[in-house]
Design a protein around this motif. Structure first.
Motif, short mmCIF file in Angstrom:
data_model
loop_
_atom_site.label_atom_id
_atom_site.label_comp_id
_atom_site.label_asym_id
_atom_site.label_seq_id
_atom_site.Cartn_x
_atom_site.Cartn_y
_atom_site.Cartn_z
N ALA A 412 -0.44 -1.76 -13.91
CA ALA A 412 0.59 -0.95 -13.25
C ALA A 412 -0.01 -0.01 -12.21
CB ALA A 412 1.37 -0.15 -14.29
N ALA A 413 -1.14 0.62 -12.56
CA ALA A 413 -1.78 1.55 -11.63
C ALA A 413 -2.26 0.83 -10.37
CB ALA A 413 -2.96 2.25 -12.32
N LEU A 414 -2.85 -0.34 -10.54
CA LEU A 414 -3.33 -1.10 -9.39
C LEU A 414 -2.17 -1.60 -8.53
CD1 LEU A 414 -6.22 -3.19 -11.01
CD2 LEU A 414 -6.44 -1.21 -9.52
N MET A 415 -1.12 -2.12 -9.18
CA MET A 415 -0.01 -2.65 -8.42
C MET A 415 0.72 -1.56 -7.64
SD MET A 415 -0.11 -5.84 -8.51
CE MET A 415 1.30 -5.92 -7.40
N ASP A 416 0.77 -0.36 -8.18
CA ASP A 416 1.37 0.75 -7.44
C ASP A 416 0.66 0.95 -6.11
OD1 ASP A 416 3.34 1.35 -9.21
OD2 ASP A 416 2.42 3.17 -10.00
N ARG A 417 -0.67 0.95 -6.16
CA ARG A 417 -1.45 1.18 -4.94
C ARG A 417 -1.38 -0.02 -3.99
NH1 ARG A 417 -1.91 4.90 -8.97
NH2 ARG A 417 -2.71 6.85 -8.10
N GLU A 420 1.90 0.20 -2.26
CA GLU A 420 1.85 1.28 -1.28
C GLU A 420 1.20 0.79 0.01
OE1 GLU A 420 -0.20 4.57 -3.01
OE2 GLU A 420 1.39 5.03 -4.44
N LYS A 421 0.13 0.01 -0.14
CA LYS A 421 -0.56 -0.53 1.05
C LYS A 421 0.36 -1.48 1.80
CE LYS A 421 -3.61 -3.86 0.77
NZ LYS A 421 -4.84 -4.65 0.52
N TRP A 422 1.05 -2.36 1.05
CA TRP A 422 1.97 -3.29 1.71
C TRP A 422 3.09 -2.54 2.41
CZ3 TRP A 422 2.62 -6.97 -3.09
CH2 TRP A 422 1.47 -7.74 -3.23
N VAL A 424 3.02 0.47 3.72
CA VAL A 424 2.49 1.08 4.94
C VAL A 424 2.39 0.02 6.04
CG1 VAL A 424 0.46 2.13 5.99
CG2 VAL A 424 1.29 2.95 3.79
N GLN A 425 1.88 -1.16 5.66
CA GLN A 425 1.74 -2.24 6.65
C GLN A 425 3.09 -2.65 7.21
OE1 GLN A 425 -0.36 -5.14 4.29
NE2 GLN A 425 -2.38 -4.29 4.74
N ASP A 426 4.08 -2.83 6.32
CA ASP A 426 5.41 -3.23 6.77
C ASP A 426 6.05 -2.15 7.63
OD1 ASP A 426 5.24 -5.67 5.58
OD2 ASP A 426 6.38 -5.12 3.80
N LYS A 427 5.84 -0.89 7.26
CA LYS A 427 6.40 0.23 8.02
C LYS A 427 5.83 0.27 9.43
CE LYS A 427 7.02 5.27 7.70
NZ LYS A 427 6.78 6.45 6.84
N GLU A 428 4.50 0.09 9.52
CA GLU A 428 3.85 0.11 10.83
C GLU A 428 4.32 -1.06 11.68
OE1 GLU A 428 -0.29 0.16 9.92
OE2 GLU A 428 -0.35 2.34 9.57
N ARG A 429 4.48 -2.23 11.05
CA ARG A 429 4.95 -3.40 11.78
C ARG A 429 6.34 -3.15 12.36
NH1 ARG A 429 5.26 -8.16 7.97
NH2 ARG A 429 5.97 -9.25 9.84
N PHE A 430 7.18 -2.51 11.58
CA PHE A 430 8.57 -2.30 12.00
C PHE A 430 8.65 -1.23 13.10
CE2 PHE A 430 12.92 -0.81 11.88
CZ PHE A 430 13.65 -1.97 11.65
N LEU A 431 7.92 -0.11 12.91
CA LEU A 431 8.03 1.01 13.84
C LEU A 431 7.30 0.75 15.15
CD1 LEU A 431 7.63 4.09 11.47
CD2 LEU A 431 9.74 3.16 12.45
N LYS A 432 6.17 0.03 15.08
CA LYS A 432 5.35 -0.17 16.27
C LYS A 432 5.49 -1.57 16.86
CE LYS A 432 1.85 3.10 14.68
NZ LYS A 432 0.43 3.30 14.31
N GLY A 433 6.02 -2.47 16.06
CA GLY A 433 6.05 -3.88 16.47
C GLY A 433 7.16 -4.21 17.43
N ASP A 504 10.15 0.18 -3.41
CA ASP A 504 9.39 -0.62 -4.37
C ASP A 504 9.84 -0.34 -5.80
OD1 ASP A 504 7.13 -2.31 -5.25
OD2 ASP A 504 6.38 -0.42 -6.05
N GLU A 505 10.08 0.93 -6.12
CA GLU A 505 10.52 1.28 -7.47
C GLU A 505 11.88 0.65 -7.78
OE1 GLU A 505 9.44 2.97 -11.03
OE2 GLU A 505 8.31 3.06 -9.16
N LEU A 506 12.75 0.59 -6.78
CA LEU A 506 14.07 0.01 -6.98
C LEU A 506 13.99 -1.51 -7.17
CD1 LEU A 506 15.98 2.02 -4.21
CD2 LEU A 506 15.68 2.60 -6.62
N LEU A 507 13.09 -2.15 -6.45
CA LEU A 507 12.89 -3.59 -6.61
C LEU A 507 12.31 -3.90 -7.99
CD1 LEU A 507 11.37 -4.33 -3.09
CD2 LEU A 507 13.55 -5.21 -3.93
N LYS A 508 11.30 -3.11 -8.41
CA LYS A 508 10.69 -3.30 -9.72
C LYS A 508 11.71 -3.10 -10.83
CE LYS A 508 7.24 -0.48 -9.88
NZ LYS A 508 6.11 0.24 -10.49
N THR A 509 12.54 -2.06 -10.67
CA THR A 509 13.53 -1.75 -11.69
C THR A 509 14.49 -2.91 -11.88
OG1 THR A 509 13.38 0.61 -11.21
CG2 THR A 509 15.35 -0.13 -12.36
N TYR A 510 14.93 -3.50 -10.77
CA TYR A 510 15.86 -4.64 -10.87
C TYR A 510 15.20 -5.80 -11.60
CZ TYR A 510 18.95 -8.47 -9.70
OH TYR A 510 19.79 -9.55 -9.79
#
Length: 561
Positions: A412-417, A420-422, A424-433, A504-510
């Motif tokens: 769980a600890a590793l998947m959280d991080r 988080e990395k994914w 950030v990558q998706d956010k940057e792709r959307f905002l800058k892409g 991510d938390e909402l997707l995991k919860t579902y």
């Protein structure tokens, strides 16, 4: 899978020269010569050790190309290992577990520590490190690592340990393997804001995190080892605290050491006595014992049972019981904190509960070497191991024995991080892409199902409300920071926007709720099938009895007469 082998292997086969890479945690690597290492160990000197790094993020994450990682927990009496698969996917599931005794200098006094390591592994894990159908040598490990792509050539090992000696032994055991060893600390599992206090054991934090991830919050875990501990969290995933006391074996040992007339009772005798009572079903340890050993074991077990049931009773009072009927009577959804927003508008951050689902069944998780015994002792009737019934009334909970819950906490600890990395990558792709990359992000998320916890309940008594992501758009949060927002349309008609960090938390919860629903469905079907079998068996028995009665009176049961 368990392995209790202790390495006492000697070999006269010389190692060929090779260079071992070890990550220094700063993006650089150091090298050591395995042939020189073999020569020093053969003369009785300690082999070189790889550098142990305290895990920092994101540097400590598995490489994108890694397909497996290993987690190791240094307990007070054993090493507990797990091989995690699908490091490149979305799970990092631990699906192979084994246990070995503590390492000693004898384990490392060998020509090659690679050969020693191979003897601490079951076949599948051995094949991952050394390759298939080969001996466990440094050469084989190097060749296997060179077949892995890029950064995956350095195998990632995640360690939890409060035992410095075992940590150092482990670093030497892996010294012939191209790898990096990362030590996880408490903040990998819970923050101080989430209730982690100074000095709280990392093993307790990881175990609680695993319980919350697998069975939801609120959570309560008993860990029966050298020490018996319990750790609890509330429905929001906030740590309530816990307790630490001597384990069953430690209590028996203390009595034997401090009281000359009392015998030393080894741990296996507690297990044997438990099995004897469970199998015979009529041989509980009496309250008024007539021999010394049973007097000691009975008292130690009663103390453990009563202490644990008292903890459960107080935990249920703190977090509430699994009373769904009272929840169903609740009306309205006020206080849920919902606030919808138009595209591009300002939106408040969503509040969500830590964890994947609600522990509605109030599952109490038991782990550790004494876990099996404790899971029986905390039942109302002590599972027949002890005489009588518990005077402590604690109702509305289930007991689950899980020997490997700590490894799920590491997952769980590793998947959280990783997520988080994914994010950030998706956010940057959307905002800058460009438009094309924004469409890619839309295709990834639009249509995905999510679920969110609210204080109030739906018509079925659940705090979780399901919805679907309908739109991804650029928005503003808080003081005006640009971000990516996800518009959620809930099944009951309500709407809300979520940030990518919260999504991510909402997707995991579902996913977890769907899994729980499927398990409940299977459980109901199993009970229904059992009831039908019992009914059929009773009917067949009745027919047989009637046929036997007819035969006694000379009646042909197939005739019309």
């Amino acid at each position: 899978v368990q392995s209790n082998r202790r390495v006492l292997y000697r070999s006269e086969v010389p190692l060929s020269k090779l260079t071992i890479m070890s990550s220094n945690g700063d993006g650089t690597t150091s090298t050591s010569n395995a042939t020189a290492a073999a020569a020093t160990t053969a003369t009785g000197h300690a082999p070189p050790a790889i550098k142990i790094q305290v895990a920092t993020w994101p540097a400590a994450l598995p490489a994108d190309e890694e397909s497996h990682v290993i987690s190791i927990v240094c307990g007070n009496s054993h090493l507990h290992w797990a091989l995690h698969n699908d490091a490149r996917g979305e799970h990092l599931n631990p699906n192979l577990f084994w246990r070995t005794p503590h390492l000693t200098t004898a384990d490392l006094d060998v020509p090659s520590t690679a050969e020693a390591l191979s003897r601490h592994m079951p076949k599948y894990a051995h094949d991952v490190i050394f390759g298939c159908s080969v001996n466990g040598t440094a050469d084989a490990a190097l060749e296997a690592s060179q077949k892995r792509p890029g950064a995956a050539r350095l195998f990632s090992i995640y360690v939890i340990s409060t035992n410095l000696d075992q940590l150092q032994y482990l670093s030497r055991l892996w010294s012939d393997i191209p790898c990096r060893m990362l030590q996880l600390e408490g903040d990998a599992f819970y923050s101080a804001r989430e209730g982690r206090y100074e000095g709280m054991g990392v093993d307790r934090l990881a175990t609680l995190r695993g319980a919350g991830e697998q069975w939801g919050y609120p959570a309560l875990v008993f860990d029966g080892g050298t020490a018996t501990t319990y750790t609890a969290a509330d429905a929001n995933g906030h740590i309530l605290g816990g307790g630490i006391g001597p384990g069953l074996a430690l209590k028996a040992k203390s009595l034997a050491e401090d009281c000359d007339a009392l015998p030393d009772i080894p741990p296996r005798e507690f297990i044997e006595r438990m099995n004897d009572a469970l199998e015979k079903k009529n041989a509980p340890l009496p309250i008024f014992a007539s021999n010394t050993k049973e007097a000691m074991m009975g008292q130690i077990m009663h103390e453990t049972a009563h202490a644990c049931r008292n903890v459960i009773k107080n935990w249920l009072e703190e977090v509430g019981s699994q009373d769904r009927e009272s929840a169903k009577r609740a009306r309205g959804r006020g206080g849920g904190g919902r606030k919808s927003s138009d595209a591009g508008g300002s939106v408040q951050k969503m509040h969500f509960v830590k964890g994947s689902a609600e522990n509605t069944k109030r599952n109490v998780i038991v782990t550790g070497g004494d876990g099996d015994l404790i899971s029986h002792l905390i039942q109302f009737d002590y599972s027949g191991i002890l005489q009588g019934k518990s005077p402590i009334v604690a109702k509305g909970f289930n007991v689950i024995l899980s020997k490997y819950v700590i490894h799920y906490g590491i997952q769980a600890a590793l998947m959280d991080r990783i997520r988080e990395k994914w994010n950030v990558q998706d956010k940057e792709r959307f905002l800058k892409g460009e438009d094309g990359e924004q469409k890619d992000v839309n295709q990834i998320y639009v249509g995905k199902r999510v679920a969110k916890w609210f204080k109030d309940v739906d018509a079925n008594g659940s705090h979780y409300f399901k919805g679907t992501i309908s739109k991804v758009f650029r928005g503003v949060v808080g003081k005006g920071d640009d971000t990516v927002l996800f518009h959620i349309e809930f099944d009951d008609g309500d709407e809300e926007d979520a940030e990518i960090e919260e999504l991510d938390e909402l997707l995991k919860t579902y996913r977890k709720i769907e899994q729980n629903d499927e398990e409940e469905k299977m459980e109901k079907e199993s009970k229904k099938a059992k009831a039908q079998r019992d009914k059929s068996k009773a009917q067949n028995g009745s027919k047989k009895r009637n046929a036997d009665a007819d035969a006694d009176f000379g009646i042909d049961s197939d005739s019309d007469s």
